[in-house]
Design an enzyme around this catalytic site. Structure first.
Site, PDB file in Angstrom:
ATOM      1  N   GLY A 157      -6.286 -14.673  -6.602  1.00 43.73           N
ATOM      2  CA  GLY A 157      -6.275 -14.529  -7.746  1.00 43.73           C
ATOM      3  C   GLY A 157      -4.808 -13.806  -8.204  1.00 43.73           C
ATOM      4  O   GLY A 157      -3.883 -13.836  -7.637  1.00 43.73           O
ATOM      5  N   PRO A 212     -10.403 -14.667  -5.784  1.00 49.33           N
ATOM      6  CA  PRO A 212      -9.866 -13.385  -6.396  1.00 49.33           C
ATOM      7  C   PRO A 212     -10.350 -12.164  -5.732  1.00 49.33           C
ATOM      8  O   PRO A 212     -11.606 -12.143  -5.654  1.00 49.33           O
ATOM      9  CB  PRO A 212     -10.045 -13.273  -7.903  1.00 49.33           C
ATOM     10  N   ARG A 263      -8.120  -8.543  -5.913  1.00 54.11           N
ATOM     11  CA  ARG A 263      -7.523  -7.646  -6.501  1.00 54.11           C
ATOM     12  C   ARG A 263      -7.729  -7.376  -7.927  1.00 54.11           C
ATOM     13  O   ARG A 263      -8.086  -6.450  -8.578  1.00 54.11           O
ATOM     14  CB  ARG A 263      -5.969  -7.554  -6.418  1.00 54.11           C
ATOM     15  N   ARG A 267      -1.441   2.531   0.072  1.00 58.36           N
ATOM     16  CA  ARG A 267      -0.688   1.553  -0.568  1.00 58.36           C
ATOM     17  C   ARG A 267       0.806   1.864  -0.942  1.00 58.36           C
ATOM     18  O   ARG A 267       1.654   1.223  -0.688  1.00 58.36           O
ATOM     19  CB  ARG A 267      -1.208   0.777  -1.723  1.00 58.36           C
ATOM     20  N   TYR A 314       3.683  -0.111   1.125  1.00 63.16           N
ATOM     21  CA  TYR A 314       4.122  -1.397   0.348  1.00 63.16           C
ATOM     22  C   TYR A 314       5.020  -0.572  -0.834  1.00 63.16           C
ATOM     23  O   TYR A 314       5.531  -1.465  -1.473  1.00 63.16           O
ATOM     24  CB  TYR A 314       3.205  -2.174  -0.398  1.00 63.16           C
ATOM     25  N   CYS A 358       0.624  15.003   8.259  1.00 66.68           N
ATOM     26  CA  CYS A 358       1.884  15.447   8.558  1.00 66.68           C
ATOM     27  C   CYS A 358       3.021  14.199   9.119  1.00 66.68           C
ATOM     28  O   CYS A 358       3.350  14.001  10.177  1.00 66.68           O
ATOM     29  CB  CYS A 358       1.854  16.157  10.099  1.00 66.68           C
TER      30      CYS A 358
HETATM   31  N1  LLP Z   1      -7.796 -15.291  -0.158  1.00 68.87           N
HETATM   32  C1  LLP Z   1      -7.110 -14.937   0.943  1.00 68.87           C
HETATM   33  C2  LLP Z   1      -7.176 -16.089   2.095  1.00 68.87           C
HETATM   34  C3  LLP Z   1      -6.654 -13.927   1.180  1.00 68.87           C
HETATM   35  O1  LLP Z   1      -5.791 -13.649   2.208  1.00 68.87           O
HETATM   36  C4  LLP Z   1      -6.426 -12.897   0.086  1.00 68.87           C
HETATM   37  C5  LLP Z   1      -5.727 -11.674   0.334  1.00 68.87           C
HETATM   38  C6  LLP Z   1      -7.138 -13.199  -0.970  1.00 68.87           C
HETATM   39  C7  LLP Z   1      -7.982 -14.447  -1.087  1.00 68.87           C
HETATM   40  C8  LLP Z   1      -7.377 -12.079  -2.159  1.00 68.87           C
HETATM   41  O2  LLP Z   1      -6.227 -12.049  -2.585  1.00 68.87           O
HETATM   42  P1  LLP Z   1      -5.995 -11.080  -4.111  1.00 68.87           P
HETATM   43  O3  LLP Z   1      -6.849 -12.020  -5.170  1.00 68.87           O
HETATM   44  O4  LLP Z   1      -6.654  -9.845  -4.070  1.00 68.87           O
HETATM   45  O5  LLP Z   1      -4.417 -11.088  -4.455  1.00 68.87           O
HETATM   46  N2  LLP Z   1      -3.604  -4.871   1.014  1.00 68.87           N
HETATM   47  C9  LLP Z   1      -2.638  -5.561   0.353  1.00 68.87           C
HETATM   48  C10 LLP Z   1      -2.996  -7.062  -0.186  1.00 68.87           C
HETATM   49  C11 LLP Z   1      -3.493  -7.932   0.819  1.00 68.87           C
HETATM   50  C12 LLP Z   1      -4.185  -9.142   0.384  1.00 68.87           C
HETATM   51  C13 LLP Z   1      -4.134  -9.975   1.501  1.00 68.87           C
HETATM   52  N3  LLP Z   1      -5.180 -11.071   1.321  1.00 68.87           N
HETATM   53  C14 LLP Z   1      -2.390  -4.581  -1.036  1.00 68.87           C
HETATM   54  O6  LLP Z   1      -2.984  -3.328  -1.067  1.00 68.87           O
HETATM   55  O7  LLP Z   1      -1.610  -4.881  -2.022  1.00 68.87           O
END
Ligand code: LLP
Length: 435
Positions: free
Chosen positions: A252, A288, A290, A326, A330, A357
């Site tokens: 999302g 979605p 995040r 994070r 990132y 550390c």
């Molecule tokens: N579908 C697939 C195939 C995905 O790989 C992901 C996220 C989502 C859905 C969900 O995406 P969103 O709606 O959350 O944007 N750890 C990173 C984010 C990694 C996202 C990986 N894939 C961070 O903390 O920013």
């Protein structure tokens, strides 16, 4: 109704979090009381904010018959999943562990999509025997293996092929997934041949196409480019005799992390999906993660020390990179709020760090914060997504607990996993035990 621009950027605190009686609250609950009861660091989530985030999608897509499958990777706490399940969410999973969580929280496999670039044979078998709604396949070897597994079980696997549209999502390099050099999806130029193979192989029913170009997308233009390309592919595939019934548009919207960031526009996103894919008459699925959970959670932490160096003031917290990775991974920004209402206190720059550390255990550099003292509480905002799920136990630190608030109530929904319990999983080899 169009809102004036001034109200269309992010402010902190907002939504379910607000200062009351001089302290930060989640809904009707005093965060200071939660910290006293469960200790810090601790993740705290808001039921009302989860519901508001869900409604933003449900309202924008109302009447379109889209399926909203929560990407569990963003937050897989059972109470969070159950909250979204009750609102109507399906699940997007990337491991059988996540499928087990989805099912335990009330989302059946029949409403679950299995994504991911490297599924194992056992995972495929478990998903098929549970009656998974769809498996998104990302390579030809995966297609062959899935066919073999399905045939061996006497089943037909509902398959979507994830294609790589070679679109730059204009996000952080580590979370962009839709460029041709990324490991995800089948190359655009191989897509039609892959579908032909899927149709020819036994035990597979190629039901749809999938894309996911990346996470934390703040503009809709990359989505629009990817979906427009996808629409052309669907037309070609149908000409090739593949009956494409489903289109999975991936993750999302991004979320605002800093004050002043633009707010995501769900209506605009829904308009992009309708404009590019609506005419194809396929069932559309969103995944979605995040945007459903980020703004519904924060990480509570206590100040261990304020250290004045020659060049910097350091705010040394009891939370570290193992709790919220994070910023280290990132360079991500999380807005940090003092739990005690700072009123008009003049902010000063400080480096906000954890006790691990490594210099990388730094949450923020030269962040402007009101003066603080040891023992004060701070909150990392927008930490409900990719926070607790990415936490670890580096430096033999406990895994932070998780709390869910709802109105005036709150509940510990994951207790702290302390070092004694961690050590209980370990054992010494027999040759060390004698003497
Ligand atoms: N579908 C697939 C195939 C995905 O790989 C992901 C996220 C989502 C859905 C969900 O995406 P969103 O709606 O959350 O944007 N750890 C990173 C984010 C990694 C996202 C990986 N894939 C961070 O903390 O920013």
């Amino acid at each position: 109704m169009t809102q004036p621009p001034s109200t269309r950027t992010a402010r902190f605190p907002d939504g379910a979090f607000a200062y009351r009686d001089g302290r930060l609250f989640v809904e009707g609950v005093d965060l200071t009381a939660i910290a006293a009861a469960v200790g810090t660091p601790a993740y705290v989530y808001s039921t009302a904010q989860l519901a508001a985030n869900w409604r933003a999608y449900a309202d924008a897509f109302a009447g379109d018959g889209v399926e909203i499958c929560f990407a569990l990777k963003a937050n897989s706490n059972l109470a969070v999943i159950r909250t979204l399940a009750r609102l109507g969410a399906g699940a997007d999973i990337v491991s059988i562990g996540e499928m087990e969580r989805a099912m335990a929280a009330g989302i059946p496999a029949a409403r679950t999509i299995f994504s991911g670039v490297g599924k194992g044979r056992d995972e495929m078998a478990a998903a098929l025997s549970a009656g998974i709604h769809q498996i998104n396949v990302e390579s030809l070897p995966e297609l062959e293996l899935l066919s073999e597994v399905a045939v061996g079980m006497g089943l037909t696997a509902p398959v979507a092929i994830r294609v790589n549209p070679d679109v730059d999502a204009e996000t952080h390099g580590k979370i962009a997934t839709g460029r041709k050099e990324d490991k995800f999806g089948i190359d655009w130029g191989h897509a039609r041949a892959a579908f032909a193979r899927a149709k020819a192989l036994p035990g597979l029913d190629p039901v749809g196409v999938a894309v996911h170009i990346g996470s934390q997308l703040l503009k809709t233009a990359p989505f629009e480019r990817a979906y427009a390309k996808l629409a052309e592919l669907v037309v070609q595939l149908r000409e090739d005799g593949i009956d494409i019934r489903r289109i999975d548009v991936g993750g999302g919207l991004g979320v605002p992390y800093r004050p002043g960031d633009g707010l995501p526009d769900h209506a605009e996103y829904a308009a992009v999906v309708r404009r590019t894919l609506g005419h194809l008459g396929a069932r559309i699925t969103l995944e979605p993660g995040r945007s459903l959970v980020a703004s519904a959670g924060l990480l509570l932490s206590r100040v261990n020390f304020v250290k004045d160096g020659l060049h910097r003031r350091f705010l040394i917290l009891d939370a570290a990179m193992n709790d919220l990775i994070r910023p280290s991974l990132y360079d991500a920004w999380h807005t940090i709020l003092p739990v005690k209402d700072p009123g008009g206190a003049e902010p000063v720059p400080m480096d906000v760090v954890g006790p691990v550390c490594e210099s990388g255990d730094t949450f923020a550099k030269e962040r402007l914060l009101p003066p603080m003292a040891a023992g004060d509480l701070v909150a990392f905002m927008t930490a409900g997504a990719y926070g607790a799920v990415m936490a670890g136990t580096y430096n033999s630190r406990p895994l932070a607990p998780e709390v869910l608030a709802s109105g005036d109530r709150w509940s510990l929904v994951r207790r702290r996993w302390g070092v004694a319990e961690q050590m209980a999983l370990e054992s010494l080899p027999d040759w060390m035990q004698a003497g």
